[in-house]
Design a protein around this motif. Structure first.
Motif, short mmCIF file in Angstrom:
data_model
loop_
_atom_site.label_atom_id
_atom_site.label_comp_id
_atom_site.label_asym_id
_atom_site.label_seq_id
_atom_site.Cartn_x
_atom_site.Cartn_y
_atom_site.Cartn_z
N UNK A 374 61.08 61.77 31.11
CA UNK A 374 60.19 60.91 31.89
C UNK A 374 60.25 59.47 31.40
N UNK A 375 60.49 59.26 30.11
CA UNK A 375 60.68 57.89 29.62
C UNK A 375 61.89 57.27 30.30
N UNK A 376 62.98 57.99 30.37
CA UNK A 376 64.17 57.46 31.05
C UNK A 376 63.88 57.20 32.52
N UNK A 377 63.22 58.13 33.19
CA UNK A 377 62.88 57.94 34.61
C UNK A 377 62.00 56.70 34.80
N UNK A 378 61.03 56.53 33.91
CA UNK A 378 60.10 55.40 34.03
C UNK A 378 60.81 54.07 33.82
N UNK A 379 61.79 54.05 32.94
CA UNK A 379 62.54 52.80 32.73
C UNK A 379 63.32 52.41 33.99
#
Length: 502
Positions: A374-379
């Motif tokens: 989710x961190x990657x998606x949010x970036x």
């Protein structure tokens, strides 16, 4: 030496043949098919009379003799003596003793042991499929109920035996339930094949008598006759479809059960099994062994093995009536229903008692950094990066946090800020509090509010759909049960009318 001069003085049956083949077949018929024989005899007699093949003067004493045999012969006490070839001829012998050979022999007009046998086997399978379907639907209802109860309970989802992403227990159970509903559909489809009567096919080609195959099917509780008479005694797909469906059911449930075994291990520990389903060690005082899970696993495997063996028995057999698909094979296959039923009963009792160890789940989430997807998606969404750039940044954060044994929400921001600056060439706009929110397990689940996802709205809609599917299956089962009861009552009524006719 030709047939006319051959003098065969041997007696029938050979003692070894009697003990190795005929006695087991007789015992199998006695154990499994007595009621089926009874129904077929009565329905066939009614049909012979109502089509005019037998007069009332012929049919009435046969009906009374069948009643007398039911009342006077203790089937459970019978032992095979070799005086008759099989159970069918035992009944015919009883009729002959009461009616004489001419009248007794008229009951067998326009039928054969071929169509009788396959009808018996189909009755036997329906009598086992229907209770198993009831157990399967009960398990489905249980899974749906527990999925709803656990719709907000976080767990670690695994891929390749490693922590992968957070989800909720209800989402996992819903996946098991979806598969189970498809398995139920496959068994229902198999039951539809079983639910077609072979009676009237006789040996292979039906009969020159004006029989009524539709009436026979209705009286015996079948939905309709199986059309092609050759197929009635040759197309054993009613066996292969049933045991194929059984094999898949317990193969799939076995995978779920294996997850329960893995998740209750000391190293994972995200599921707690209550004491009612735990055995202790005879020597090690600290042990809590969730042994019922192991029993479900091996019973599932036994069921798969038995079902698969039935398919193997049918492999490369000729497309005709043959003993490979009959008595002893049928009895062997029934073991799959017995072991499978035990699995379903135990699983339906165990699942509602399971509890997720929230502390252990939190610990495993923290140790494994499984929210970084989710961190990657949010970036991508917030910073406009490509997913590959975002993936690289998130991977660096995970490596840094795991290296110090830290918690990504509390300890990951500094590593994130440095990785972002190096990869993106600028400062991130995401503040520490927002970073902690993004990498929380709750946020991970909440933003996955898509069709089939674990977020509350999506999961709630899915469970509502499953409950509707279950209700539809229940309705079909009730309709089938009502039709069976109506058929049984109709047969009894017509038979009673035959007995009382003047």
């Amino acid at each position: 030496m030709n047939a006319g001069t051959f003098n065969d003085t041997s007696t029938f049956p050979d003692p070894v043949y009697k003990e190795t083949v005929l006695r087991p077949l007789f015992d199998g018929a006695k154990d499994h098919h007595v009621e089926g024989f009874r129904l077929i005899d009565r329905a066939h007699l009614v049909m012979l009379h109502e089509t005019g093949i037998l007069t009332i003067e012929q049919a009435r004493p046969i009906a009374q003799a069948l009643e007398d045999i039911d009342r006077e012969v203790d089937v459970g006490a019978l032992t095979y003596t070799g005086e008759v070839e099989d159970f069918f001829f035992l009944i015919e012998k009883q009729l002959r003793a009461r009616l004489g050979p001419d009248l007794a022999g008229r009951l067998h007009t326009a039928r054969s042991r071929n169509d009788i046998d396959h009808t018996l086997f189909k009755i036997g399978l329906k009598d086992r499929i229907d209770p198993l379907l009831e157990r399967l639907v009960h398990l489905a209802e249980t899974l749906a109920s527990v999925a709803e109860r656990e719709s907000k309970t976080l767990i670690v989802a695994y891929t390749h035996g490693q922590p992968a992403q957070p989800t909720v227990f209800g989402h996992y159970l819903s996946a098991v339930l979806e598969t189970l509903l498809r398995d139920i559909a496959r068994l229902e489809a198999a039951r539809d094949i079983v639910d077609r009567s072979p009676m009237g096919a006789a040996a292979i080609t039906t009969s020159g008598f004006p029989i009524d195959r539709e009436l026979m099917a209705r009286l015996l509780g079948f939905s309709r006759p199986l059309q092609n008479s050759y197929g009635c005694i040759a197309s054993i797909d009613y066996i292969t479809s049933t045991y194929s469906a059984l094999e898949l059911i317990f193969l799939h449930l076995g995978r779920f059960i294996q997850d329960l075994q893995f998740w209750t291990s000391f190293e994972v520990g995200q599921i707690y099994v209550p004491n009612a389903f735990v055995q202790i060690s005879s020597i090690m005082p600290q042990k809590r062994n969730p042994v019922p899970i192991e029993h479900m696993r091996h019973l599932s495997s036994q069921t798969v093995g038995r079902a698969q063996a039935m398919l193997t028995i049918m492999h490369n057999t000729p497309f005709t009536d043959m003993n490979d698909s009959e008595g002893e094979s049928q009895g062997f296959g029934y073991g799959a229903f017995e072991s499978g039923g035990r699995v379903l009963d135990l699983l339906a009792a165990l699942v509602p008692s399971l509890r997720i160890d929230a502390d252990r789940v939190r610990q495993n989430i923290r140790r494994s950094c499984i929210t970084v997807t989710e961190l990657a998606d949010s970036l991508v969404r917030l910073e406009g990066l490509s997913f590959r750039e975002a993936h690289e940044i998130a991977a660096e954060v995970a490596r840094a946090v795991v290296a110090i044994g830290g918690d990504i929400a509390a300890d990951g921001y500094a590593a994130f800020r440095e990785a972002f600056r190096r990869c993106a060439g600028r400062e991130t706009s995401i503040e520490p509090d927002r970073f902690a929110e993004i990498v929380s397990a709750e946020n991970f689940v909440a933003v996955r509010d898509r069709f089939g996802g674990p977020a509350p709205r999506a999961l709630s809609q899915a469970i509502a759909g499953y409950n509707q599917d279950i209700a539809t299956i229940r309705s079909r089962m009730q309709d089938a049960s009502s039709r069976a009861q109506a058929s049984a009552q109709d047969l009894q009524s017509r038979f009673n009318a035959l007995l009382g006719a003047r």
